[in-house]
Design a protein around this motif. Sequence first.
Motif, mmCIF file in Angstrom:
data_model
loop_
_atom_site.group_PDB
_atom_site.id
_atom_site.type_symbol
_atom_site.label_atom_id
_atom_site.label_comp_id
_atom_site.label_asym_id
_atom_site.label_seq_id
_atom_site.Cartn_x
_atom_site.Cartn_y
_atom_site.Cartn_z
ATOM 1 N N MET A 1 0.822 -1.197 0.000
ATOM 2 C CA MET A 1 0.000 0.000 0.000
ATOM 3 C C MET A 1 0.868 1.263 0.000
ATOM 4 S SD MET A 1 -2.964 1.377 0.157
ATOM 5 C CE MET A 1 -4.121 2.340 1.001
ATOM 6 N N LEU A 2 1.868 1.298 0.859
ATOM 7 C CA LEU A 2 2.728 2.477 0.898
ATOM 8 C C LEU A 2 3.538 2.621 -0.379
ATOM 9 C CD1 LEU A 2 3.906 2.450 4.619
ATOM 10 C CD2 LEU A 2 2.138 3.851 3.546
ATOM 11 N N ASP A 3 3.952 1.495 -0.955
ATOM 12 C CA ASP A 3 4.660 1.560 -2.232
ATOM 13 C C ASP A 3 3.761 2.147 -3.317
ATOM 14 O OD1 ASP A 3 6.954 0.472 -1.108
ATOM 15 O OD2 ASP A 3 6.510 -1.567 -1.787
ATOM 16 N N ASP A 4 2.500 1.704 -3.345
ATOM 17 C CA ASP A 4 1.547 2.243 -4.321
ATOM 18 C C ASP A 4 1.352 3.739 -4.111
ATOM 19 O OD1 ASP A 4 1.260 -0.319 -5.290
ATOM 20 O OD2 ASP A 4 -0.774 -0.603 -4.502
ATOM 21 N N ALA A 5 1.219 4.156 -2.850
ATOM 22 C CA ALA A 5 1.042 5.583 -2.547
ATOM 23 C C ALA A 5 2.252 6.384 -3.002
ATOM 24 C CB ALA A 5 0.779 5.783 -1.060
ATOM 25 N N GLN A 34 -8.313 4.463 4.450
ATOM 26 C CA GLN A 34 -8.173 4.831 3.042
ATOM 27 C C GLN A 34 -7.235 6.026 2.948
ATOM 28 O OE1 GLN A 34 -11.746 5.179 0.802
ATOM 29 N NE2 GLN A 34 -10.755 6.190 -0.902
ATOM 30 N N ILE A 35 -6.309 5.972 2.019
ATOM 31 C CA ILE A 35 -5.350 7.051 1.818
ATOM 32 C C ILE A 35 -5.755 7.860 0.595
ATOM 33 C CG2 ILE A 35 -2.957 7.615 1.237
ATOM 34 C CD1 ILE A 35 -2.133 5.120 2.780
ATOM 35 N N THR A 36 -5.759 9.180 0.754
ATOM 36 C CA THR A 36 -5.982 10.089 -0.368
ATOM 37 C C THR A 36 -4.743 10.957 -0.495
ATOM 38 O OG1 THR A 36 -8.364 10.146 0.031
ATOM 39 C CG2 THR A 36 -7.442 11.898 -1.342
ATOM 40 N N VAL A 37 -4.158 10.965 -1.678
ATOM 41 C CA VAL A 37 -3.034 11.852 -1.955
ATOM 42 C C VAL A 37 -3.508 12.888 -2.952
ATOM 43 C CG1 VAL A 37 -1.283 10.118 -1.453
ATOM 44 C CG2 VAL A 37 -2.093 10.362 -3.775
ATOM 45 N N SER A 38 -2.978 14.109 -2.825
ATOM 46 C CA SER A 38 -3.344 15.153 -3.778
ATOM 47 C C SER A 38 -2.150 16.041 -4.053
ATOM 48 C CB SER A 38 -4.520 15.984 -3.265
ATOM 49 O OG SER A 38 -4.169 16.689 -2.104
ATOM 50 N N VAL A 39 -2.135 16.573 -5.249
ATOM 51 C CA VAL A 39 -1.098 17.514 -5.660
ATOM 52 C C VAL A 39 -1.791 18.679 -6.351
ATOM 53 C CG1 VAL A 39 0.941 17.881 -7.090
ATOM 54 C CG2 VAL A 39 0.645 15.699 -5.891
ATOM 55 N N ALA A 40 -1.545 19.882 -5.822
ATOM 56 C CA ALA A 40 -2.132 21.092 -6.394
ATOM 57 C C ALA A 40 -1.056 21.880 -7.130
ATOM 58 C CB ALA A 40 -2.748 21.941 -5.281
ATOM 59 N N ASP A 41 -1.462 22.516 -8.216
ATOM 60 C CA ASP A 41 -0.564 23.404 -8.959
ATOM 61 C C ASP A 41 -1.368 24.565 -9.521
ATOM 62 O OD1 ASP A 41 -1.594 22.765 -11.649
ATOM 63 O OD2 ASP A 41 -0.492 20.885 -11.502
ATOM 64 N N GLY A 42 -0.705 25.484 -10.190
ATOM 65 C CA GLY A 42 -1.348 26.705 -10.656
ATOM 66 C C GLY A 42 -2.024 26.621 -12.011
ATOM 67 N N LEU A 66 -3.606 1.841 -9.780
ATOM 68 C CA LEU A 66 -3.216 1.715 -8.372
ATOM 69 C C LEU A 66 -4.227 2.318 -7.400
ATOM 70 C CD1 LEU A 66 0.572 2.641 -8.678
ATOM 71 C CD2 LEU A 66 -0.429 0.343 -8.421
ATOM 72 N N THR A 67 -5.257 2.965 -7.914
ATOM 73 C CA THR A 67 -6.174 3.687 -7.041
ATOM 74 C C THR A 67 -7.619 3.241 -7.239
ATOM 75 O OG1 THR A 67 -6.480 5.486 -8.641
ATOM 76 C CG2 THR A 67 -4.685 5.736 -7.047
ATOM 77 N N TRP A 86 -6.826 2.089 -2.050
ATOM 78 C CA TRP A 86 -7.605 1.081 -1.331
ATOM 79 C C TRP A 86 -7.363 1.180 0.161
ATOM 80 C CZ3 TRP A 86 -11.230 -1.246 -4.003
ATOM 81 C CH2 TRP A 86 -11.067 -1.358 -5.383
ATOM 82 N N PRO A 87 -8.345 0.781 0.948
ATOM 83 C CA PRO A 87 -8.167 0.768 2.401
ATOM 84 C C PRO A 87 -6.969 -0.071 2.815
ATOM 85 C CG PRO A 87 -10.458 0.434 1.845
ATOM 86 C CD PRO A 87 -9.675 0.369 0.560
ATOM 87 N N VAL A 88 -6.326 0.355 3.872
ATOM 88 C CA VAL A 88 -5.162 -0.341 4.394
ATOM 89 C C VAL A 88 -5.613 -1.628 5.082
ATOM 90 C CG1 VAL A 88 -3.250 -0.194 6.028
ATOM 91 C CG2 VAL A 88 -3.950 1.838 4.750
ATOM 92 N N PRO A 89 -5.068 -2.792 4.703
ATOM 93 C CA PRO A 89 -5.436 -4.023 5.388
ATOM 94 C C PRO A 89 -5.110 -3.915 6.882
ATOM 95 C CG PRO A 89 -4.190 -4.505 3.394
ATOM 96 C CD PRO A 89 -4.130 -3.014 3.617
ATOM 97 N N GLY A 90 -6.005 -4.403 7.723
ATOM 98 C CA GLY A 90 -5.779 -4.366 9.157
ATOM 99 C C GLY A 90 -6.097 -3.036 9.802
ATOM 100 N N SER A 91 -6.693 -2.094 9.040
ATOM 101 C CA SER A 91 -7.064 -0.819 9.645
ATOM 102 C C SER A 91 -8.188 -1.051 10.639
ATOM 103 C CB SER A 91 -7.497 0.182 8.572
ATOM 104 O OG SER A 91 -8.635 -0.284 7.892
ATOM 105 N N ARG A 92 -8.478 -0.070 11.464
ATOM 106 C CA ARG A 92 -9.472 -0.228 12.523
ATOM 107 C C ARG A 92 -10.836 -0.655 12.004
ATOM 108 N NH1 ARG A 92 -8.410 4.509 16.889
ATOM 109 N NH2 ARG A 92 -6.176 4.544 16.580
ATOM 110 N N ASP A 93 -11.190 -0.207 10.820
ATOM 111 C CA ASP A 93 -12.507 -0.566 10.304
ATOM 112 C C ASP A 93 -12.464 -1.845 9.478
ATOM 113 O OD1 ASP A 93 -11.338 0.213 7.963
ATOM 114 O OD2 ASP A 93 -12.881 1.645 7.401
#
Length: 110
Positions: A1-5, A34-42, A66-67, A86-93
């Motif tokens: 998951m972290l590699d995908d992120a 669930q991880i959300t990554v974002s990149v903003a630009d002008g 990957l998403t 995708w949600p992280v396996p073993g997360s609280r939920d």
Amino acid sequence: MLDDAAVVVSELVSNAVRHGGSEIVVAVESHAGQITVSVADGSSVVPRPRDPDGTCGLGLRLIESLTVRWYVQSHEGGKRVCAELWPVPGSRDGGSDGTNATGSSRTEAA
């Protein structure tokens, strides 16, 4: 998951550097596993998948693979490209709909 992120962030930042033409803001959020990554630009130009031409054209297709989804928001005269992983396996939920989530975190870098 972290590699995908890491790959998704790298692709989004590369696109922003290549096409954004301004300051870039990177954000990573985690909610209910669930991880959300974002990149903003002008730039207000909305990215779109293209056919590869030997030097570019694979980034958004890689992000799609990957998403869960990616999308674009208006951001301070430019845009923010967001990608949900995708949600992280073993997360609280346990990867459910998030109704049992108890916390979140957010990190930003400019």
